[in-house]
Design a protein around this motif. Structure first.
Motif, short mmCIF file in Angstrom:
data_model
loop_
_atom_site.label_atom_id
_atom_site.label_comp_id
_atom_site.label_asym_id
_atom_site.label_seq_id
_atom_site.Cartn_x
_atom_site.Cartn_y
_atom_site.Cartn_z
N ASP A 48 38.32 77.05 59.26
CA ASP A 48 38.35 77.81 60.44
C ASP A 48 36.62 77.87 61.25
OD1 ASP A 48 38.92 81.03 61.89
OD2 ASP A 48 39.20 79.21 62.70
N ASP A 49 36.33 76.48 61.08
CA ASP A 49 34.81 76.22 61.43
C ASP A 49 34.64 75.60 62.96
OD1 ASP A 49 34.48 73.33 59.17
OD2 ASP A 49 35.98 73.76 60.92
N GLY A 50 35.79 75.32 63.74
CA GLY A 50 35.68 74.93 64.92
C GLY A 50 35.49 73.48 65.05
N HIS A 72 45.24 72.92 69.47
CA HIS A 72 44.21 73.31 68.43
C HIS A 72 43.02 72.78 68.17
CE1 HIS A 72 46.73 76.33 65.94
NE2 HIS A 72 47.61 75.97 66.61
N GLY A 73 43.09 71.56 69.25
CA GLY A 73 41.65 70.92 69.33
C GLY A 73 41.29 69.91 68.42
N HIS A 74 42.59 69.31 67.56
CA HIS A 74 42.35 68.53 66.50
C HIS A 74 42.94 66.94 67.06
CE1 HIS A 74 41.36 71.16 63.67
NE2 HIS A 74 42.49 71.87 63.68
N GLN A 75 42.14 65.89 66.58
CA GLN A 75 42.66 64.60 67.04
C GLN A 75 43.79 64.32 66.17
OE1 GLN A 75 41.63 62.87 69.44
NE2 GLN A 75 39.63 63.88 69.94
N PHE B 36 33.61 65.07 75.03
CA PHE B 36 32.43 64.93 74.15
C PHE B 36 32.52 65.89 73.13
CE2 PHE B 36 28.81 62.74 72.21
CZ PHE B 36 28.03 63.65 71.92
N ASN B 37 32.76 65.74 71.83
CA ASN B 37 32.37 66.63 70.88
C ASN B 37 31.69 66.38 69.62
OD1 ASN B 37 32.90 68.68 68.64
ND2 ASN B 37 34.82 69.39 69.81
N ALA B 38 30.46 66.79 69.64
CA ALA B 38 29.48 66.20 68.68
C ALA B 38 29.90 66.55 67.29
CB ALA B 38 28.27 66.82 69.09
N ASP B 39 30.66 67.69 67.16
CA ASP B 39 30.95 68.12 65.73
C ASP B 39 32.00 67.14 65.00
OD1 ASP B 39 30.96 71.73 66.46
OD2 ASP B 39 29.31 70.46 65.53
N PHE B 40 32.94 66.73 65.81
CA PHE B 40 33.83 65.78 65.45
C PHE B 40 33.49 64.51 65.06
CE2 PHE B 40 37.94 63.99 65.05
CZ PHE B 40 37.97 62.72 65.76
#
Lengths: 292, 122
Positions: A48-50, A72-75, B36-40
């Motif tokens: 759960d680290d975003g 949920h924000g995932h690819q 843009f998502n730097a973490d990913f």
């Protein structure tokens, strides 16, 4: 009740354009698929680290489950065998990439690159032999082995599926175990025929503290943790050595037998349970002749 | 299909040992906007095969990626932006993916690669 889709036609034929459209426009199905996807993502137990992860959606169909992943924000990368279903997914402009492929041929992915996999209402299709050259066992083997390879260490795979019977569930579990997975089956609402849902939760790599099979939902829900079965199978595969000449332990019998006190106690127990028990008399547990 | 997915795909025809990376024959490339998502990007970076990404991006017409990439470079905003563009914003709409070992073509239509194998390839 209508027969199972798996018994009617292979998935790429059953889900033709008309069926694909019908499936995706049914609000009931959309709701169920969303609920199942949410639960599967929950069981995936991603940290759960975003940080968005890269997930697989196996049997993604028209992208109903993929949308939950995107929420949920995932690819994600979705695979499906039905061209019609994928076309509907394109129309819905899903965020994940789609691949037209057959999971029973193995996943065409590099090792250790995927952070997690979900599959909603799909893997039971693997158990059917559609073409004469198909053999469900080979397909299951190819699928689970390639899945194990492409998942990263500690990654999980969660499959919601509808096993036709116990044998099918055991078959799928067996091949998952043989590929190297650990895990078990989580059953939500096991006592309700309508709401009952089964999730196969598989983990890669050595079991860690967080890898215990989660509990199913619903009152008195148990996680039918087939962990024991998964490891027990290994024991059954060892060779048994029988030695005729080794002295066997003689079964010890208590010559005293079960006395009157014991019988009276048992009868009382049965009465408490509500069984019809004859009354206790002076003849109860009387010593009878050896040859009765 | 984005280059993120292409970087994961490997030819799984029976007997093929060197099925990665698949060569891209690009007929139609589209650029889409992705947040843009730097973490990913930082999380994905160790998993990406850099050479394959550079080659793939070149075949799609994007040559701004550096040929080599070290993990120290992910701290640079500029590098991340290029990485983001190549990985997530370039889409192959029409074309084909070609297995480096067997030469087998996997056609790509409407952004969906067809990876179905024939019976003799399984």
């Amino acid at each position: 009740m209508a027969s199972r889709p798996e018994l009617q036609a292979p998935p790429d034929i059953f889900y033709d354009d008309a069926e694909a459209r019908k499936y995706t426009s049914s609000s009931r199905i959309i709701e169920i698929q969303a609920e199942l996807s949410e639960r599967a993502l929950e069981l995936l137990a991603l940290p759960d680290d975003g940080v968005p992860r890269l997930l697989l959606d196996i049997g993604c169909g028209s992208g109903l489950s993929g949308e939950s992943i995107s929420d949920h924000g995932h690819q994600w990368i979705g695979l499906d065998i039905s061209h019609s279903m994928l076309s509907v997914a394109l129309e819905r402009d899903v965020e994940g990439d789609l691949i037209h492929s057959d999971m029973g041929q193995g996943l065409a992915l590099r090792s250790g690159v995927i952070d997690g996999a979900i599959s909603i209402s799909a893997v039971q299709w693997l158990c059917n032999a559609d073409k004469s050259s198909d053999e469900p066992r080979l397909r299951l083997k190819a699928f689970f082995e390639s899945l194990y390879r492409c998942l990263g260490r500690g990654a999980r795979a969660v499959f919601q599926f509808y096993p036709e019977n116990l044998a099918q569930r055991e078959l799928i579990l067996g091949f998952a175990m043989r590929a190297g997975f650990a895990g078990g089956v989580v059953v939500d609402y096991p006592h309700s025929t309508k709401r009952r849902k089964e999730f196969l939760v598989l983990t890669c790599g050595p079991p860690s503290l967080g890898a215990a099979v989660p509990n199913g939902k619903g009152e008195n829900a148990d996680s039918c943790s087939d962990n024991d079965e998964l490891s027990g199978d290994d024991e059954n595969q060892t060779v048994c050595i029988s030695d005729r000449h080794r002295p066997r332990k003689r079964q010890k019998t208590n010559k005293k037998g079960k006395g009157r006190q014991w019988v009276l106690k048992k009868k009382e127990q049965m009465r408490r349970k509500g069984n019809a028990v004859p009354p206790d008399t002076k003849y109860t547990a009387r010593k009878r002749k050896a040859r009765f | 299909m984005r280059l993120l997915t292409h970087n994961m795909l490997s030819c799984n025809i029976k007997g093929v040992t060197n099925g990665f990376p698949l060569r891209i024959e690009a007929e139609k490339v589209v650029e889409k906007q992705v947040d843009f998502n730097a973490d990913f990007l930082k999380n994905m970076f160790p998993k990406i095969e850099w050479k394959a990404l550079v080659a793939a991006a070149k075949s799609m017409g994007y040559t701004d990626l550096p040929d080599q990439a070290e993990s120290s470079m992910i701290d640079s905003e500029e590098f991340l932006k290029k990485f983001h563009h190549a990985l997530l914003q370039l889409h192959l709409e029409e074309g084909a993916l070609i297995c480096p070992e067997t030469g087998r073509r996997f056609p790509v239509n409407k952004g969906i690669p067809n990876m179905l194998l024939h019976e003799d390839e399984v």
